[in-house]
Enzyme design. Structure first.
Site, mmCIF file in Angstrom:
data_model
loop_
_atom_site.group_PDB
_atom_site.id
_atom_site.type_symbol
_atom_site.label_atom_id
_atom_site.label_comp_id
_atom_site.label_asym_id
_atom_site.label_seq_id
_atom_site.Cartn_x
_atom_site.Cartn_y
_atom_site.Cartn_z
ATOM 1 N N TYR A 152 -10.277 -0.768 11.199
ATOM 2 C CA TYR A 152 -11.403 -0.416 10.763
ATOM 3 C C TYR A 152 -11.980 -1.094 9.511
ATOM 4 O O TYR A 152 -12.822 -1.029 9.159
ATOM 5 C CB TYR A 152 -11.532 1.064 10.353
ATOM 6 N N LYS A 153 -11.126 -1.859 9.176
ATOM 7 C CA LYS A 153 -11.336 -2.841 8.050
ATOM 8 C C LYS A 153 -12.101 -4.161 8.593
ATOM 9 O O LYS A 153 -13.297 -3.941 8.941
ATOM 10 C CB LYS A 153 -10.023 -3.149 7.244
ATOM 11 N N ASP A 174 2.791 -6.309 7.514
ATOM 12 C CA ASP A 174 1.314 -5.337 7.566
ATOM 13 C C ASP A 174 0.330 -6.205 7.407
ATOM 14 O O ASP A 174 0.165 -7.110 6.354
ATOM 15 C CB ASP A 174 1.524 -4.212 6.629
ATOM 16 N N PHE A 196 1.008 -1.255 0.066
ATOM 17 C CA PHE A 196 -0.005 0.251 -0.063
ATOM 18 C C PHE A 196 1.002 1.299 0.016
ATOM 19 O O PHE A 196 2.085 1.078 0.635
ATOM 20 C CB PHE A 196 -0.989 -0.338 1.093
ATOM 21 N N ARG A 241 -13.056 -3.953 -6.758
ATOM 22 C CA ARG A 241 -12.747 -4.820 -5.693
ATOM 23 C C ARG A 241 -13.821 -5.097 -4.779
ATOM 24 O O ARG A 241 -14.701 -4.222 -4.496
ATOM 25 C CB ARG A 241 -11.759 -3.842 -4.919
#
Ligand SMILES: *Cc1c(COP(=O)(O)O)cnc(C)c1O
Length: 395
Positions: free
Chosen positions: A207-208, A182, A111, A354
């Site tokens: 938060y995912k 990560d 990312f 996605r």
């Protein structure tokens, strides 16, 4: 195949939410827990809350819950800040553990924020370090004896391609490098065994797939035998051994508390702690099996019915996290058309649609209905209107 916990979430009537990999939905009970904390603790106790409500204990208490979910020992994870900050902290600490080496190894599937944080740290360190970015398939081969830290995101945010944590950690250690994972798209999505893989550091957000709410605090893991030697580059007062002694000079706390920086975000931690109750009784292996099943149904149906879309994720479920991506040149507009029909996924430039699969609250019927709507949008070119081609600030 769904887990019997769908009723633990608020989902708007009729919405099919395939975006829990970006922002998990609201678990039931969170509003009440946050409201109660605000009224009964902040409102009634004010500053006394730090003691009477034990706010200071929250980062470790919640860290211990995540540790239990991810195969880590107690007191190895703490919470706070955002993931980008935690990447920086872990990376800086890892570099200090290998003072003779000058390379940070990462891959092109990482990312951007992780890479940006590395760039910023390198600049601060006088530019004597190098960020080496290789293709994801080349990570193991690139593990040479000049690598100080291998900083790898396990699941590719675009394609869902998943690295073998144990294998890459072993390769890093064979080369004498520090391993930093990560787990942004792994925590709550796939089984993770931090203790078993032996990595030095891991970081991730909540938060995912962990449904902690927008901007929920991140986590950082340090391997237990190394905590006492980990140098916190962000040496804030709450990582100090005795914050309320107000000493002039920094002395890290002996335990994982040293990775704290400043005041814990108590309201956000309250929301997260309650959100984690949605996982009570959920077996990761069962979750994984359900996630693979939903993903496979989706791939099969989309490939049969939407010939314009090309699978951009690994076909082999063992090499995929809990998301499926398809490439389509009009992907942005098609995603807007889907969202307008209450099927929520997201778009990642340049052409990726996605879809996240979270079996906590999705079942096969949802997946099949989502494909019905997608096929209708593509068959009838419903995406082909100016309204769906205007780019929003957040995609
Ligand atoms: C989501 C994500 C981030 C986001 O970082 P924040 O600081 O929480 O905004 C960083 N890295 C990866 C790999 C991610 O997937």
């Amino acid at each position: 195949m769904t887990l019997p916990v769908k009723d633990r979430f608020h989902l708007p009537e009729g919405m099919i939410y395939l975006d829990g990999n970006s922002l998990g939905p609201l678990p039931k009970g969170v509003e009440a827990a946050v409201s109660k904390m605000i009224t009964d603790q902040w409102g009634a106790h004010l500053i006394k809350g730090w003691n009477v409500d034990d706010w200071m204990a929250m980062p470790l208490r919640i860290g211990n819950r995540l540790a239990a979910m991810m195969g880590a020992a107690d007191e190895t994870i703490t919470m706070g800040d955002t993931l980008s900050i935690k990447v920086y902290q872990a990376l800086a600490a890892g570099l200090e553990m290998r003072p003779d080496r000058r390379v940070i190894l990462s891959d092109s599937g990482n990312f951007p924020s992780d890479l940006y944080m590395a760039e910023g740290l390198i600049k601060l360190l006088g530019g004597t370090y190098q960020l080496r970015i290789v293709a994801p398939e080349e990570v193991e081969a690139a593990m040479t004896d000049d690598v100080a830290v291998a900083m790898i995101t396990q699941v590719d945010y675009r394609t869902g391609r998943m690295h073998d944590m144990a294998g890459i950690t072993k390769a890093a250690h064979a080369a004498g490098a520090v391993m930093l994972w990560d787990l942004a798209h792994s925590a709550g999505a796939v089984p993770v065994d931090l203790g078993g893989c032996g990595c030095e550091f891991a970081v991730g957000c909540t938060y995912k797939y962990l449904n902690g709410g927008p901007g929920a605090p991140a986590f950082i893991y340090v391997r237990p035998d190394l905590i006492g030697d980990t140098q916190p580059a962000l040496s804030g007062w709450l990582g100090h051994d005795a914050p309320f002694a107000f000493e002039q000079s920094y002395r890290p706390a002996p335990g994982i508390e040293r990775m704290l920086v400043g005041t814990p975000p108590v309201i956000a931690l309250t929301a997260l702690e309650c959100a984690l109750d949605a996982w009570n009784g959920v077996e990761m292996a069962e979750l994984r099996a359900a996630s693979l099943h939903l993903s496979e149904v989706f791939i099969e149906e989309v490939e049969a019915r939407c010939p314009d879309l090309t699978l951009a994720s690994p076909r082999d479920g063992n090499q995929r996290g809990s998301q499926v991506s398809f490439a389509f040149e009009n992907g942005y507009a098609a995603m807007q058309a889907l969202i307008a029909r209450d099927v929520i996924g997201d778009f990642r430039a340049p052409n990726i649609m996605r879809f996240g699969f979270t079996p906590l609250y999705l079942d096969e019927g949802d997946v099949r209905r989502a494909v019905d709507i997608l096929a209708d949008i593509l068959d009838n070119r419903l995406w082909d209107t100016p309204e769906y081609k205007q780019t929003n600030r957040v995609t």
